[in-house]
Design a protein around this motif. Structure first.
Motif, PDB file in Angstrom:
ATOM      1  N   SER A  20       0.818  -1.215   0.000  1.00  0.00           N
ATOM      2  CA  SER A  20       0.000   0.000   0.000  1.00  0.00           C
ATOM      3  C   SER A  20       0.854   1.269   0.000  1.00  0.00           C
ATOM      4  O   SER A  20       0.325   2.375  -0.048  1.00  0.00           O
ATOM      5  CB  SER A  20      -0.936   0.014   1.214  1.00  0.00           C
ATOM      6  N   GLY A  21       2.172   1.089   0.088  1.00  0.00           N
ATOM      7  CA  GLY A  21       3.070   2.232   0.013  1.00  0.00           C
ATOM      8  C   GLY A  21       3.750   2.608   1.324  1.00  0.00           C
ATOM      9  O   GLY A  21       4.515   3.570   1.364  1.00  0.00           O
ATOM     10  N   MET A  22       3.468   1.877   2.387  1.00  0.00           N
ATOM     11  CA  MET A  22       4.103   2.194   3.671  1.00  0.00           C
ATOM     12  C   MET A  22       5.557   1.755   3.687  1.00  0.00           C
ATOM     13  O   MET A  22       5.933   0.786   3.048  1.00  0.00           O
ATOM     14  CB  MET A  22       3.386   1.468   4.812  1.00  0.00           C
ATOM     15  N   LYS A  23       6.333   2.470   4.440  1.00  0.00           N
ATOM     16  CA  LYS A  23       7.722   2.101   4.652  1.00  0.00           C
ATOM     17  C   LYS A  23       7.777   0.985   5.700  1.00  0.00           C
ATOM     18  O   LYS A  23       6.846   0.811   6.491  1.00  0.00           O
ATOM     19  CB  LYS A  23       8.524   3.310   5.125  1.00  0.00           C
ATOM     20  N   ASP A  24       8.868   0.217   5.706  1.00  0.00           N
ATOM     21  CA  ASP A  24       9.026  -0.909   6.626  1.00  0.00           C
ATOM     22  C   ASP A  24       8.807  -0.492   8.082  1.00  0.00           C
ATOM     23  O   ASP A  24       8.087  -1.156   8.829  1.00  0.00           O
ATOM     24  CB  ASP A  24      10.423  -1.522   6.513  1.00  0.00           C
ATOM     25  N   LYS A  25       9.442   0.601   8.458  1.00  0.00           N
ATOM     26  CA  LYS A  25       9.367   1.046   9.855  1.00  0.00           C
ATOM     27  C   LYS A  25       7.931   1.355  10.260  1.00  0.00           C
ATOM     28  O   LYS A  25       7.474   0.931  11.329  1.00  0.00           O
ATOM     29  CB  LYS A  25      10.250   2.276  10.065  1.00  0.00           C
ATOM     30  N   GLU A  26       7.212   2.060   9.422  1.00  0.00           N
ATOM     31  CA  GLU A  26       5.833   2.429   9.724  1.00  0.00           C
ATOM     32  C   GLU A  26       4.937   1.189   9.802  1.00  0.00           C
ATOM     33  O   GLU A  26       4.115   1.061  10.716  1.00  0.00           O
ATOM     34  CB  GLU A  26       5.304   3.386   8.662  1.00  0.00           C
ATOM     35  N   ALA A  27       5.111   0.270   8.864  1.00  0.00           N
ATOM     36  CA  ALA A  27       4.325  -0.966   8.867  1.00  0.00           C
ATOM     37  C   ALA A  27       4.603  -1.772  10.134  1.00  0.00           C
ATOM     38  O   ALA A  27       3.672  -2.267  10.789  1.00  0.00           O
ATOM     39  CB  ALA A  27       4.633  -1.792   7.626  1.00  0.00           C
ATOM     40  N   ASN A  28       5.866  -1.894  10.494  1.00  0.00           N
ATOM     41  CA  ASN A  28       6.235  -2.627  11.711  1.00  0.00           C
ATOM     42  C   ASN A  28       5.665  -1.973  12.959  1.00  0.00           C
ATOM     43  O   ASN A  28       5.228  -2.662  13.881  1.00  0.00           O
ATOM     44  CB  ASN A  28       7.751  -2.767  11.827  1.00  0.00           C
ATOM     45  N   GLU A  29       5.688  -0.654  13.012  1.00  0.00           N
ATOM     46  CA  GLU A  29       5.138   0.049  14.179  1.00  0.00           C
ATOM     47  C   GLU A  29       3.646  -0.222  14.329  1.00  0.00           C
ATOM     48  O   GLU A  29       3.163  -0.440  15.445  1.00  0.00           O
ATOM     49  CB  GLU A  29       5.406   1.555  14.060  1.00  0.00           C
ATOM     50  N   ILE A  30       2.915  -0.208  13.241  1.00  0.00           N
ATOM     51  CA  ILE A  30       1.472  -0.480  13.287  1.00  0.00           C
ATOM     52  C   ILE A  30       1.214  -1.906  13.770  1.00  0.00           C
ATOM     53  O   ILE A  30       0.391  -2.138  14.651  1.00  0.00           O
ATOM     54  CB  ILE A  30       0.837  -0.248  11.900  1.00  0.00           C
ATOM     55  N   ILE A  31       1.934  -2.852  13.198  1.00  0.00           N
ATOM     56  CA  ILE A  31       1.752  -4.262  13.571  1.00  0.00           C
ATOM     57  C   ILE A  31       2.138  -4.489  15.025  1.00  0.00           C
ATOM     58  O   ILE A  31       1.408  -5.148  15.776  1.00  0.00           O
ATOM     59  CB  ILE A  31       2.554  -5.176  12.627  1.00  0.00           C
ATOM     60  N   ASN A  32       3.271  -3.941  15.446  1.00  0.00           N
ATOM     61  CA  ASN A  32       3.725  -4.129  16.828  1.00  0.00           C
ATOM     62  C   ASN A  32       2.771  -3.494  17.831  1.00  0.00           C
ATOM     63  O   ASN A  32       2.522  -4.061  18.900  1.00  0.00           O
ATOM     64  CB  ASN A  32       5.138  -3.586  17.018  1.00  0.00           C
ATOM     65  N   LYS A  33       2.240  -2.334  17.497  1.00  0.00           N
ATOM     66  CA  LYS A  33       1.287  -1.676  18.402  1.00  0.00           C
ATOM     67  C   LYS A  33       0.040  -2.532  18.573  1.00  0.00           C
ATOM     68  O   LYS A  33      -0.419  -2.774  19.689  1.00  0.00           O
ATOM     69  CB  LYS A  33       0.918  -0.291  17.877  1.00  0.00           C
ATOM     70  N   ARG A  34      -0.505  -3.006  17.474  1.00  0.00           N
ATOM     71  CA  ARG A  34      -1.705  -3.852  17.533  1.00  0.00           C
ATOM     72  C   ARG A  34      -1.420  -5.157  18.270  1.00  0.00           C
ATOM     73  O   ARG A  34      -2.222  -5.626  19.060  1.00  0.00           O
ATOM     74  CB  ARG A  34      -2.214  -4.138  16.113  1.00  0.00           C
ATOM     75  N   TYR A  35      -0.261  -5.736  18.015  1.00  0.00           N
ATOM     76  CA  TYR A  35       0.138  -6.981  18.669  1.00  0.00           C
ATOM     77  C   TYR A  35       0.211  -6.797  20.189  1.00  0.00           C
ATOM     78  O   TYR A  35      -0.351  -7.581  20.950  1.00  0.00           O
ATOM     79  CB  TYR A  35       1.491  -7.448  18.132  1.00  0.00           C
ATOM     80  N   LYS A  36       0.884  -5.743  20.624  1.00  0.00           N
ATOM     81  CA  LYS A  36       1.039  -5.518  22.057  1.00  0.00           C
ATOM     82  C   LYS A  36      -0.292  -5.209  22.732  1.00  0.00           C
ATOM     83  O   LYS A  36      -0.541  -5.660  23.850  1.00  0.00           O
ATOM     84  CB  LYS A  36       2.061  -4.405  22.318  1.00  0.00           C
ATOM     85  N   GLU A  37      -1.151  -4.463  22.066  1.00  0.00           N
ATOM     86  CA  GLU A  37      -2.481  -4.183  22.623  1.00  0.00           C
ATOM     87  C   GLU A  37      -3.270  -5.483  22.791  1.00  0.00           C
ATOM     88  O   GLU A  37      -3.894  -5.713  23.831  1.00  0.00           O
ATOM     89  CB  GLU A  37      -3.252  -3.219  21.720  1.00  0.00           C
ATOM     90  N   ALA A  38      -3.245  -6.334  21.777  1.00  0.00           N
ATOM     91  CA  ALA A  38      -3.970  -7.606  21.837  1.00  0.00           C
ATOM     92  C   ALA A  38      -3.370  -8.521  22.896  1.00  0.00           C
ATOM     93  O   ALA A  38      -4.094  -9.200  23.633  1.00  0.00           O
ATOM     94  CB  ALA A  38      -3.951  -8.292  20.475  1.00  0.00           C
ATOM     95  N   LEU A  39      -2.049  -8.520  22.997  1.00  0.00           N
ATOM     96  CA  LEU A  39      -1.380  -9.365  23.988  1.00  0.00           C
ATOM     97  C   LEU A  39      -1.752  -8.939  25.403  1.00  0.00           C
ATOM     98  O   LEU A  39      -2.117  -9.777  26.237  1.00  0.00           O
ATOM     99  CB  LEU A  39       0.136  -9.310  23.780  1.00  0.00           C
ATOM    100  N   LYS A  40      -1.684  -7.648  25.678  1.00  0.00           N
ATOM    101  CA  LYS A  40      -2.056  -7.146  27.007  1.00  0.00           C
ATOM    102  C   LYS A  40      -3.495  -7.527  27.352  1.00  0.00           C
ATOM    103  O   LYS A  40      -3.769  -8.024  28.441  1.00  0.00           O
ATOM    104  CB  LYS A  40      -1.913  -5.622  27.064  1.00  0.00           C
TER     105      LYS A  40
END
Length: 103
Positions: A20-40
């Protein structure tokens, strides 16, 4: 188990975000944020279930959440712990803490 805990799903999500045009860092930040929220959320829910069962003397309810870890040396004692592996990609609280502290 939420999809975000599945490695294949995370990889596919990353690929889609990149396409979709996102850079690696931005994509990883989105995924990691969602992952940590779901994990908590999932871990807190499991711990609240355990707390409630203990308070209400309903200990049988906790048994499906217990994991066993043999000592491995033939001399020590076996260990029992609250497992999260049926609802997350983490086996125990140590794995949860490590995942949450990861940047």
């Amino acid at each position: 188990m939420e999809k975000i805990f599945d490695k294949d799903f995370k990889n596919e999500l990353f690929r889609c975000l990149k396409e979709s045009g996102m850079k690696d860092k931005e994509a990883n930040e989105i995924i990691n944020k969602r992952y940590k929220e779901a994990l908590k959320e999932t871990v807190v829910e499991r711990l609240n279930t355990v707390i409630k069962a203990i308070k209400e003397d309903n200990l049988e309810e906790i048994i499906p959440f217990i994991g066993d870890s043999p000592s491995g040396d033939g001399y020590g004692c076996d260990n029992r712990y609250i497992s999260f592996e049926d609802v997350t990609d983490c086996e125990d609280i140590g794995d949860v803490i490590d995942a949450l502290m990861e940047k």
